[in-house]
Design a protein around this motif. Sequence first.
Motif: not given
Lengths: 305, 470
Positions: B225, B392-393, B397
């Motif tokens: 992310g 992902h964001i 992480r």
Amino acid sequence: MKTILKYFLCVLVVVVGFDLLLGFVAKRYVTTHILPGDYQAIDYLINRSNEECLIIGSSLAINSLMPSLMEDSLGMTCYNGGANAQSMPYFETMLDCVFRRYTPKMVIFVLDPNELSRKGLGQRYNVLVPYYGCGHELIDRNLESKDAVEPWLLRSASYRYNRIWWRILLYHFIGYSNKSDKGFVPHERPMSLPMLKTIQNEDTVQACVDSFVRCMTICNDRGVKVVCVFPPGYYSPVNGAFQSVNVVEEECLKINAVCIDDSQDSTFLEHPEWFYDNKHFNIDGSVIYTKQFLQELKAHSQTQQ
Amino acid sequence: MLFNSLAFVAFFPIVCLLYWLLPHRWRNLFLLIASYYFYMNWKPAYALLIGFSTIVTWVCGRHIADSAGKAKKVSLVVCLVLNFAILFIYKYLNFATGAVFSLLDLAGLRMAVPEFDILLPVGISFYTFQAVGYTIDVYRGTIRPERNFFTYALFVSFFPQLVAGPIERAANLLPQFHTRHKFNGENLIEGFKLMIWGYFMKLCIAGNVSVYVDAVFNNLPNHNGTSVIMAAFFFTFQIFCDFGGYSLIAIGVARCMGFNLMQNFNRPYFATSVKEFWRRWHISLSTWFMDYVYIPLGGSRCSRAKHLRNLLITFVVSGVWHGANWTFVVWGAYHGLLLCGHTIRVKFLHIKESTTGLMKAVNIVFTFVLAMAGWIFFRANTLSDAVQAFHHILYRRGPLFIGEGKSEMALPLVLIALLVLKELKDEMGWNIHLMHNKNVYVSAVSSALMIIVIAVCAQFESGAFIYFQF
């Protein structure tokens, strides 16, 4: 009309003047300093290396084989001359530059399973631009081969040092800590990615195959022992062997060179903690793989004997 | 022919010089030939499509002006149908077929989706919209039809703005082809300066960030992310510098020959709301949709529900205009919804926006983040990629992917800072002028330094402009 002439003349004078000045300063800098980053390995290979065993390859090489572990086992001095995002034309160029100065006893090519599928010179071949016009024929020829206008553009220092000056400037002022151990760069990073499932068996490109064959021929002519190795990755296995691997194996057979294909070694698929991404080892993986490689090399040597 | 190609570097000075050397009566014909040559450098056969669109809109325009009542309407409809049919076939046929077959699949009728091997003609959406806009203006009586076919053909194919805009209005550009342009040194220098800044935006900023953006968005499974956020941030500037840079070069090229094209971008990332963002972003397209889609639908002079519906429809159509992919549809709908939210807040609930001090800065940053989130849909290769990027964001992480190294990351950031500084200066109206200094020597040295910055920082292999595909 007078204003236009003044304006454009002034623009021309400043641009040409700066170009000449940049060319002068940059060339002087390149010849008196060792450039940082990737250039350390490049500069070392081109101008100063004297090791008996040289490792040539891309970032795969940098992160796979540890010269300090290999030296005792091989009984010869060793240097990892890998460079990020490079391909066959770069390997051939480095080999040519090294052979102009001395002949190592062994050259190890660390290859990607699709290594011979790369088209052209590769996106980062132009890192060699600072060495243009410095007497390295292959570098000059390859850089000029891009298109008909390129030889003219290469006369401009601004073009030659395009974006390279930035690295020089940045590292000159903020410093550059060389983390490499005889060219090998250890990565402490843990793995944060899932297994790559999109890797494909790509068709080989003839120009790339030709470049590889030339490398093998030069080494063979000079009596250099050649080892080609395909390190494992963290990606799903493909059906059968990669095309590039097949071609390399065939060429190795012709000159009695060693080819070690670990590209689909299933042991490594069970240990994502040995990688930091899908193709590169972290420090733990590098240690484990270097030891495995040495054992495989020993076994090959015994078989050949 | 690309503006960032060596062919154009040779083409433009020759065209500009010959243009000024020729007598006035030959100039339009010469520009028409040069424009077709410019376009045919890419795929000669597709010049026939521009020719067809030109003939249809010119003939229909004449007919509309000479007729009344039903005949007038029929001419307009014929013109719209023919132009949009071509646009549909070349741009949307595969997408529409895929969508229909997906629906059939859902209904239990599984069939192989036919794939049509059609290459999208560069700039087809731009010149189609420009030509269609002319016909509608003639129909509405806001302009008179152009009598000279060759002048009209030049209006449709004028090379500086042919492939990626600005989408010019006939009322602005057509009269300029009838004006007897006298050589003006100030125009030449001004055009040259606009081109320099345009090249800086395209080659230095868009080119350098594209390496990182492509590395992440073309290989999303391999990135976390943190890297996706960085890539989205870079893409926010890439898309602006790529398209804004193209527009500036186009305006500069036209200015060198004495033509004034409309401004296409007005510091969009300094907008304090999504509504303002769309007043500053791709102005020629936004106003086109406003005049020819939003207002005909009823605009804001209708019930609240219809007002919101009109906004949503306009932005979804705008999304579809950008490309035949669900990502663009969602991007358009996303902006439509944001604008609906803004309208509800400001117009219906009467919550006033603060336009001063800290709140203004907060609004600018908030609008920037909203735009950045939208660009993820725009850049993602597929809708599932976009979803994956957001996933992902939110949930994955990790350390930032630094691509080719820290220095390669730092250069785009420094160049972006330079751009933001310049935009801030313009936004705040600071009286500091370098390239536009009245002193010719200060102006020339600043321009020369900018050329040097381009030469030493540019990513020369940055490829075609993103908006060419639209």
